[in-house]
Design an enzyme around this catalytic site. Structure first.
Site, PDB file in Angstrom:
ATOM      1  CG  HIS A  76      -6.964  26.637 -92.975  1.00 55.59           C
ATOM      2  ND1 HIS A  76      -8.062  26.129 -92.322  1.00 55.59           N
ATOM      3  CD2 HIS A  76      -5.977  25.715 -92.815  1.00 55.59           C
ATOM      4  CE1 HIS A  76      -7.753  24.961 -91.772  1.00 55.59           C
ATOM      5  NE2 HIS A  76      -6.492  24.684 -92.067  1.00 55.59           N
ATOM      6  CG  ASN A 149      -8.670  21.791 -88.594  1.00 56.41           C
ATOM      7  OD1 ASN A 149      -8.570  22.984 -88.871  1.00 56.41           O
ATOM      8  ND2 ASN A 149      -7.870  20.873 -89.105  1.00 56.41           N
ATOM      9  CG  HIS A 340       2.354  31.061 -84.381  1.00 54.60           C
ATOM     10  ND1 HIS A 340       2.548  29.724 -84.140  1.00 54.60           N
ATOM     11  CD2 HIS A 340       3.573  31.580 -84.608  1.00 54.60           C
ATOM     12  CE1 HIS A 340       3.834  29.442 -84.225  1.00 54.60           C
ATOM     13  NE2 HIS A 340       4.479  30.553 -84.513  1.00 54.60           N
ATOM     14  CE1 TYR A 363       0.539  26.169 -88.127  1.00 50.28           C
ATOM     15  CE2 TYR A 363      -1.233  27.751 -88.406  1.00 50.28           C
ATOM     16  CZ  TYR A 363      -0.787  26.444 -88.382  1.00 50.28           C
ATOM     17  OH  TYR A 363      -1.665  25.418 -88.632  1.00 50.28           O
TER      18      TYR A 363
HETATM   19 FE1  HDD Z   1      -2.338  24.761 -90.148  1.00 45.90          FE
HETATM   20  C1  HDD Z   1      -3.289  27.773 -91.343  1.00 45.90           C
HETATM   21  C2  HDD Z   1      -5.350  24.443 -88.500  1.00 45.90           C
HETATM   22  C3  HDD Z   1      -1.472  21.588 -89.134  1.00 45.90           C
HETATM   23  C4  HDD Z   1       0.697  25.147 -91.561  1.00 45.90           C
HETATM   24  N1  HDD Z   1      -3.995  25.876 -89.975  1.00 45.90           N
HETATM   25  C5  HDD Z   1      -4.195  27.105 -90.537  1.00 45.90           C
HETATM   26  C6  HDD Z   1      -5.483  27.608 -90.159  1.00 45.90           C
HETATM   27  C7  HDD Z   1      -6.064  26.663 -89.366  1.00 45.90           C
HETATM   28  C8  HDD Z   1      -5.119  25.583 -89.241  1.00 45.90           C
HETATM   29  C9  HDD Z   1      -7.425  26.725 -88.735  1.00 45.90           C
HETATM   30  C10 HDD Z   1      -6.069  28.924 -90.613  1.00 45.90           C
HETATM   31  C11 HDD Z   1      -5.825  30.009 -89.613  1.00 45.90           C
HETATM   32  C12 HDD Z   1      -6.507  31.267 -90.067  1.00 45.90           C
HETATM   33  O1  HDD Z   1      -7.741  31.298 -90.045  1.00 45.90           O
HETATM   34  O2  HDD Z   1      -5.781  32.182 -90.453  1.00 45.90           O
HETATM   35  N2  HDD Z   1      -3.252  23.272 -89.106  1.00 45.90           N
HETATM   36  C13 HDD Z   1      -4.433  23.398 -88.432  1.00 45.90           C
HETATM   37  C14 HDD Z   1      -4.628  22.243 -87.594  1.00 45.90           C
HETATM   38  C15 HDD Z   1      -3.545  21.433 -87.764  1.00 45.90           C
HETATM   39  C16 HDD Z   1      -2.680  22.092 -88.712  1.00 45.90           C
HETATM   40  C17 HDD Z   1      -5.827  22.024 -86.688  1.00 45.90           C
HETATM   41  C18 HDD Z   1      -3.213  20.128 -87.129  1.00 45.90           C
HETATM   42  C19 HDD Z   1      -3.706  19.717 -86.003  1.00 45.90           C
HETATM   43  N3  HDD Z   1      -0.706  23.568 -90.343  1.00 45.90           N
HETATM   44  C20 HDD Z   1      -0.536  22.306 -89.828  1.00 45.90           C
HETATM   45  C21 HDD Z   1       0.815  21.853 -90.103  1.00 45.90           C
HETATM   46  C22 HDD Z   1       1.432  22.872 -90.783  1.00 45.90           C
HETATM   47  C23 HDD Z   1       0.473  23.934 -90.924  1.00 45.90           C
HETATM   48  C24 HDD Z   1       1.375  20.521 -89.677  1.00 45.90           C
HETATM   49  C25 HDD Z   1       2.835  22.973 -91.325  1.00 45.90           C
HETATM   50  C26 HDD Z   1       3.821  22.226 -90.979  1.00 45.90           C
HETATM   51  N4  HDD Z   1      -1.474  26.182 -91.314  1.00 45.90           N
HETATM   52  C27 HDD Z   1      -0.188  26.157 -91.732  1.00 45.90           C
HETATM   53  C28 HDD Z   1       0.238  27.430 -92.427  1.00 45.90           C
HETATM   54  C29 HDD Z   1      -1.047  28.296 -92.322  1.00 45.90           C
HETATM   55  C30 HDD Z   1      -2.031  27.364 -91.636  1.00 45.90           C
HETATM   56  C31 HDD Z   1       0.840  27.247 -93.760  1.00 45.90           C
HETATM   57  C32 HDD Z   1      -1.572  28.924 -93.603  1.00 45.90           C
HETATM   58  C33 HDD Z   1      -1.895  30.332 -93.263  1.00 45.90           C
HETATM   59  C34 HDD Z   1      -1.388  30.522 -91.933  1.00 45.90           C
HETATM   60  O3  HDD Z   1      -0.831  29.377 -91.460  1.00 45.90           O
HETATM   61  O4  HDD Z   1      -1.424  31.555 -91.291  1.00 45.90           O
HETATM   62  O5  HDD Z   1       1.304  28.013 -91.764  1.00 45.90           O
END
Ligand code: HDD
Length: 711
Positions: A76, A149, A340, A363
């Site tokens: 993202h 999402n 988060h 997160y």
């Molecule tokens: Fe995630 C970012 C949505 C599963 C790990 N995720 C991130 C963002 C969105 C989502 C919208 C961007 C937030 C922003 O605008 O800063 N992610 C989802 C959805 C999931 C999902 C809807 C499942 C239903 N994500 C998911 C899993 C993991 C992560 C299973 C790790 C085990 N996601 C992350 C992250 C991010 C992230 C690596 C990258 C930047 C951040 O968190 O702040 O931690």
């Protein structure tokens, strides 16, 4: 068009104002506040001499510059955001004690960031991808983040597989190709082995993955969460966002062209709409399920790859979110915002969804490397408007100045403060779920049906939506190099829908295999019996779900839709103005596009400012086109190849097009001549007919007949 509407003031805006600065009428200074008198030259030993180390102004400026970048989000990374507020329609205290869902009429400030998943921070907006839809509610009881999402399901069921999923879709590690694209072997290698991905994957192959606007897509919290009321009673809940402007997409051909002509298309669209006072809004909907009904479905509520069809549990509309202010500073706000799913408030709680549980770790962890400190909650955009008091202290870039000697609990020296809150006084308490089980590293068998819902999704689409899905699979698999991977995908598509598989197989020129080697569902442990987990035949517990399709039953509002009017000197003012007035009355945006920039003169001698010269704009930026009468104007337009390309693309992309009076000449010179009976291609029609067609977004029925249009 309204300009720069004053936006609502709220507690979060007031909070941000503490850190917002404005340099107008101010002297330039160093970071230490020393006024600067020369910002163009470094300090030298003589005019042509070497630069001196003592030049603290130069050193400070360059040092700061050298460290301006922080790591982009691992997923993202590309995003756009806006401020706004959420307002509740009805009191939900039967289900929850969260103030944001019980205080009717209260405006809770929000900050919302939309994103693509796979691409880098500088990638193009119209990538075929899932869109992030992350909402930060600044509630009086603390921060609540709904990090969702634009699809109601996710690719995987267990957070353990998230790094694998992302490694497979990101550019391949040896050559860092392709950028912001899923059409490559590593992604399909993974998808075709981990069949739980197939449901969200078919959403990604649908029009949902190329939205017309961030303002025209749904949002979903995806996981089942819990709502807990003041008696401690729990209900399961899924969150939905429904856009006021309807759910609309562009065609793949447009997406490809927009990515080249304006990679910031979605970002610009969101920004412009808000600047012009066209505030995007979404209604919040809840699917609420009593605890007692947990096991009544053919799928597991804890499985994030399954949606709950609205036919089984209706979506109850409970409030509305409006985005009414653009950020002041992209980095400080959009880049530094830290969402988060673990940021919840009393009255909302988690379930055991294993994907959600893993997210609860990830997160915070990622912010430590991205933002560099556990104090990321102090950044203005992340700061709660509810007071923050605890015994957490110090660490990099701490800004809070905690007074006193006490940084522990319990204490007497601080009078026992900060004190704990009883649950009745707003203290958080986790839902007391009864747990009785063995500690196992396994996947529940109730998660093993991977085909019923992709099949339901495909069945629920209209014929034109199905064509788009077929086109997307054909494109993506066509880009893959390894036949074994493509064959495996065809085999799996066959399990979803035989006609879909057949069409893709024909398009990519590869036969559907009768069987494939080895177990395909590899997301289980070595000691588990693959046959127990092998995805079985698709069940059919619902034939179709209307909510899964983007077919319109009635026109949607045309507010903020972009309408190009093709003109040159001598155009007919009457026809031009009657359409323009009618469109602007509905808050659509009319833009004059002409062979050259500057001003042009109409047949009534008035001068009109050109919004875009043909050379600087593209048909794909607009939702509709009309061309007024006027011989001189029409003849000049007819001289330009770009005019014909412009019209041909609008026709091919199923848009609304109108020719007034003499402009019929352009109809006959373009592809429009073959569509005189089309319900969205008009000759001398009323502005109301034009508006009605525009409200339907596109005339998709035209599409099968447009394949011969070469643009
Ligand atoms: Fe995630 C970012 C949505 C599963 C790990 N995720 C991130 C963002 C969105 C989502 C919208 C961007 C937030 C922003 O605008 O800063 N992610 C989802 C959805 C999931 C999902 C809807 C499942 C239903 N994500 C998911 C899993 C993991 C992560 C299973 C790790 C085990 N996601 C992350 C992250 C991010 C992230 C690596 C990258 C930047 C951040 O968190 O702040 O931690």
């Amino acid at each position: 068009m309204k300009q720069h509407i004053t936006t609502s003031q709220n507690a979060k805006q007031a909070d941000l104002a503490r850190d917002t600065t404005d340099a107008s009428e101010q002297s330039m200074t160093t970071d230490q506040g020393v006024k600067i008198n020369n910002d163009a030259n470094s300090l030298k030993s003589g005019e042509r001499g070497s630069t001196l180390l003592e030049d603290f102004i130069l050193r400070e400026k360059i040092t700061h510059f050298d460290h301006e970048r922080i790591p982009e989000r691992i997923v993202h990374a590309r995003g756009s955001a806006a401020h706004g507020y959420f307002e509740l329609y009805e009191d939900l205290s039967d289900y929850t004690r969260a103030g944001v869902l019980t205080a009717v009429g209260k405006k809770t400030p929000v900050f919302v960031r939309f994103s693509t998943v796979a691409g880098s921070k500088g990638s193009a907006d119209l990538a075929r991808d899932i869109r992030g839809f992350a909402v930060k509610f600044y509630t009086d009881e603390g921060i609540f983040d709904l990090v969702g999402n634009n699809t109601p399901v996710f690719f995987i069921q267990d957070a353990m597989k998230f790094p694998d999923l992302i490694h497979s879709v990101k550019p391949e590690p040896d050559n860092e190709i392709p950028q912001a694209a899923s059409a490559h072997d590593t992604f399909y290698d993974f998808v075709s082995l981990a069949t739980e991905t197939l449901h969200n994957h078919i959403w990604a192959m649908s029009d949902r993955a190329i939205p017309r606007s961030l303002r025209m897509m749904e949002g979903f919290g995806i996981h089942t969460f819990r709502l807990i009321n003041s008696e401690g009673v729990s209900h399961f809940v899924r969150f939905h966002w429904k856009p006021a402007l309807g759910v609309h997409s562009v065609t793949w051909d447009e997406a490809v062209k927009i990515n080249g002509a304006d990679p910031d298309f979605h970002r610009r669209d969101l920004w412009d709409a808000i600047e012009q006072g066209q505030f995007p809004s979404w209604e919040l909907g809840l699917q609420i399920i009593p605890e007692a009904d947990e096991h009544k479905f053919e799928f597991d509520l804890l499985d994030a790859t399954k949606l709950i069809p609205e036919e089984l549990v209706p979506v109850r509309i409970v409030g509305k979110m409006t985005l009414d202010r653009n950020p002041d500073n992209f980095f400080a706000e959009t880049e530094q915002v830290a969402f988060h799913p673990g940021h919840i408030v009393p009255g909302i709680d988690f379930t055991n969804d294993p994907l959600l549980q893993g997210r609860l770790f990830s997160y915070t962890d990622t912010q430590l490397s991205r933002l560099g400190s556990p104090n990321f909650h102090e950044l203005p955009i992340n700061r709660s408007i509810a007071p923050v008091h605890n015994n957490q202290r110090d660490a990099h870039m701490r800004t809070t100045i905690n007074k006193g000697k006490v940084a522990y609990h319990p204490n007497t020296m601080g009078g026992g403060c900060p004190f704990l809150s009883k649950i009745a006084d707003g203290g958080f308490s986790s839902y007391e779920e009864r747990i009785d089980g063995k500690k196992v590293r396994a996947r529940s068998e109730s998660f093993s049906d991977h085909f019923s819902q992709p099949a339901l999704f495909y069945r629920s689409l209209s014929s034109w939506e199905k064509e788009h899905v077929i086109g997307a699979y054909s494109f993506e698999l066509g880009k893959c190099q390894i036949d074994a991977i493509k064959s495996r995908m065809l085999y799996l598509l066959q399990q979803i829908d035989a006609s879909l598989a057949k069409r893709v197989s024909d398009n990519i020129g590869l036969a559907i295999p009768e069987e494939i080697e080895g177990p395909i569902n590899r997301n289980i442990g070595a000691d588990e019996d693959p046959s127990a987990q092998q995805p079985g035949k698709a069940k059919n517990y619902l034939d179709q779900s209307a909510a899964l399709s983007q077919v319109l039953r009635a026109p949607t509002p045309i507010a903020s839709r972009q309408v190009a009017v093709l003109l040159d000197n001598g155009f007919d003012m009457k026809g031009f103005d009657s359409y323009k007035k009618a469109l602007e009355a509905e808050d659509a945006v009319v833009k004059i596009v002409s062979p050259s920039g500057g001003t042009i003169t109409c047949n009534e001698g008035m001068k009109h400012k050109v919004d875009a010269a043909l050379a600087t704009t593209e048909s794909v930026f607009y939702d509709a086109v009309y061309i007024p009468c006027g011989e001189e104007s029409v003849n000049a337009l007819a001289e330009q190849g770009k005019t014909i390309k412009f019209i041909n693309e609008a026709v091919k992309h199923c848009k609304t097009v109108a020719f007034l009076g003499k402009a019929v000449k352009l109809r006959d010179l373009s592809a429009a001549k073959d569509f005189v009976d089309d319900k969205a291609i008009f000759t001398d029609a009323s502005a109301q007919d034009f508006i009605q067609a525009l409200g339907m977004h596109r005339n998709w029925e035209r599409e099968p007949k447009t394949t011969k249009i070469a643009v």
